[in-house]
Design a protein around this motif. Structure first.
Motif, short mmCIF file in Angstrom:
data_model
loop_
_atom_site.label_atom_id
_atom_site.label_comp_id
_atom_site.label_asym_id
_atom_site.label_seq_id
_atom_site.Cartn_x
_atom_site.Cartn_y
_atom_site.Cartn_z
N PRO A 196 0.84 -1.20 0.00
CA PRO A 196 0.00 0.00 0.00
C PRO A 196 0.88 1.26 0.00
CG PRO A 196 0.09 -0.88 2.22
CD PRO A 196 0.89 -1.83 1.34
N VAL A 197 1.64 1.47 -1.10
CA VAL A 197 2.71 2.48 -1.13
C VAL A 197 2.25 3.88 -0.74
CG1 VAL A 197 4.17 1.20 -2.76
CG2 VAL A 197 2.43 2.78 -3.63
N ARG A 198 0.97 4.24 -1.03
CA ARG A 198 0.51 5.59 -0.72
C ARG A 198 0.37 5.81 0.80
NH1 ARG A 198 -1.96 7.57 -5.78
NH2 ARG A 198 -1.44 5.98 -7.30
N TRP A 199 0.44 4.72 1.56
CA TRP A 199 0.29 4.80 3.02
C TRP A 199 1.61 4.53 3.75
CZ3 TRP A 199 -3.70 3.84 -0.15
CH2 TRP A 199 -4.94 4.37 0.17
N LEU A 200 2.71 4.29 2.96
CA LEU A 200 3.96 3.84 3.59
C LEU A 200 5.06 4.89 3.58
CD1 LEU A 200 4.12 0.17 2.23
CD2 LEU A 200 3.29 0.97 4.47
N PRO A 201 5.93 4.85 4.62
CA PRO A 201 7.10 5.74 4.69
C PRO A 201 8.23 5.21 3.81
CG PRO A 201 7.08 4.30 6.60
CD PRO A 201 5.84 3.97 5.80
N PRO A 202 9.26 6.04 3.58
CA PRO A 202 10.37 5.63 2.71
C PRO A 202 11.01 4.32 3.13
CG PRO A 202 10.55 7.96 3.24
CD PRO A 202 9.41 7.42 4.06
N GLU A 203 11.26 4.12 4.45
CA GLU A 203 11.99 2.91 4.88
C GLU A 203 11.20 1.62 4.62
OE1 GLU A 203 10.73 5.07 7.08
OE2 GLU A 203 9.71 3.95 8.70
N SER A 204 9.86 1.73 4.60
CA SER A 204 9.06 0.52 4.32
C SER A 204 9.11 0.19 2.84
CB SER A 204 7.61 0.73 4.77
OG SER A 204 7.55 0.99 6.15
N ILE A 205 9.14 1.24 2.01
CA ILE A 205 9.14 1.03 0.56
C ILE A 205 10.52 0.59 0.09
CG2 ILE A 205 8.91 2.19 -1.67
CD1 ILE A 205 6.68 3.90 -0.36
N ILE A 206 11.57 1.26 0.62
CA ILE A 206 12.92 0.97 0.13
C ILE A 206 13.48 -0.29 0.78
CG2 ILE A 206 15.26 1.88 -0.14
CD1 ILE A 206 13.96 4.72 0.23
#
Ligand SMILES: Cc1cccn2c(NC(=O)CN3C(=O)CSc4ccccc43)c(-c3ccccc3)nc12
Length: 302
Positions: A196-206
């Protein structure tokens, strides 16, 4: 904790509520005791399963049975005495919070003809006030605070994963079908995970790092959803552009109707460094204070 075994014979189907890849959810009535009246429940039925999914089922039930909080959807028990395994939950009659917000938002009157403004016999659905929105926010914050106290990281906090009942009661809980029902809120990354990328911070995505601090970031996005009456975060951007924005520390703008002090709390959830984010306990306290004061707070003076 001991999981309550509910006889399938005591649960009878009223109607289906939703269907996903892993199972379906139905509204049922549960005859708890013979001399007592029936009890409305939401039942998640696991489709015919291999023993791999049965192990997941047991683990999920084990975990859910440890939660006990007024802002977490209650889990009553399992039924494994029939071919299909079932999980029995508290029934939240007004559905998921995202739909609830959209149906009571400013543009709702143009979208759905079902609400005739004039005659009052239709279910009188009033627009939500700032006080209502703050009440919703406080309840979810209390639920997140409880999960954090249980050292549980949710990883998918969003209004679609919260449920609503009468008297504006809001709880965290879902049936694991958001990736089916709200697929545009998820982005396939690395070939097999939908995030759910629109709800996630950078560290969760990267880095795929999910912590109680990434849950705080997501709660900030939930606040933005509440004060936009259920808009999708970055609705004007594609998934790729969203990834770019998040990695460049660009954050969502203040929603029109949102008081400045509430937007300030959102910004406190969206710091680059996870450790700098406002703790959920402080968030809940600040929102509680604003809610109590908000009976005279409107979106102009803030
Ligand atoms: C497969 C899957 C993916 C993502 C979320 N999934 C959930 N979602 C939760 O587990 C959501 N959830 C919390 O994460 C803890 S709070 C809480 C309370 C009541 C109900 C749920 C809750 C499930 C799922 C399983 C059994 C029953 C229900 C839900 N499967 C999934």
């Amino acid at each position: 904790s001991v999981i309550k075994e509910i006889p399938a014979s005591s649960v009878s189907l009223i109607r289906e509520l939703g269907e996903g890849a892993f199972g379906k959810v139905s509204l049922c009535s549960w005859k708890v005791k013979d001399n007592e009246s029936d009890f409305l429940v939401a039942v998640k039925t696991l489709k015919e399963t291999g023993n791999e999914l049965k192990k997941d089922f047991e683990r999920e039930a084990e975990l859910l049975s440890t939660f006990d909080h007024p802002n977490i959807v209650s889990f009553y028990g399992v039924s494994t005495d029939s071919t299909d395994y079932m999980m029995v939950f508290e029934y939240m009659n007004l559905g998921d919070l995202n739909n609830f917000l959209r149906n009571r938002g400013p543009d709702a009157k143009y979208l759905s003809p079902f609400r005739s403004r004039r005659d009052s016999e239709t279910s009188e659905i009033e627009e939500l006030t700032t006080t209502d929105l703050l009440s919703i926010a406080v309840q979810i914050a209390a639920g997140v605070e409880y999960l954090t106290s249980q050292h549980f990281v949710h990883r998918d906090l969003a209004t679609r994963n919260c449920l609503v009942a009468d008297k504006l009661t809001v709880k965290i809980g879902d049936f694991g079908m958001s990736r089916d029902l709200y697929s545009t809120d998820y982005y396939m990354i690395g070939g097999n995970t939908m995030l759910p990328v629109r709800w996630l911070p950078p560290e969760s995505i990267i880095y795929r790092k999910f912590t109680i601090y990434s849950d705080v970031w997501s709660f900030g996005i939930v606040l933005w959803e509440i004060f936009t009456h259920g808009k999708q975060p970055w609705y004007e951007l594609s998934n790729k552009e969203v990834l770019d924005h998040i990695q460049k520390n660009i954050v969502l703008e203040k929603p029109n109707e949102c008081p400045d002090i509430v937007y300030k709390l959102m910004l406190d959830c969206w710091t680059q460094d996870p450790q700098d984010r406002i703790p959920i306990v402080a968030l809940r306290n600040d929102l509680k204070t604003l809610h109590e004061k908000s009976f005279n707070l409107d979106s102009t003076n803030s």
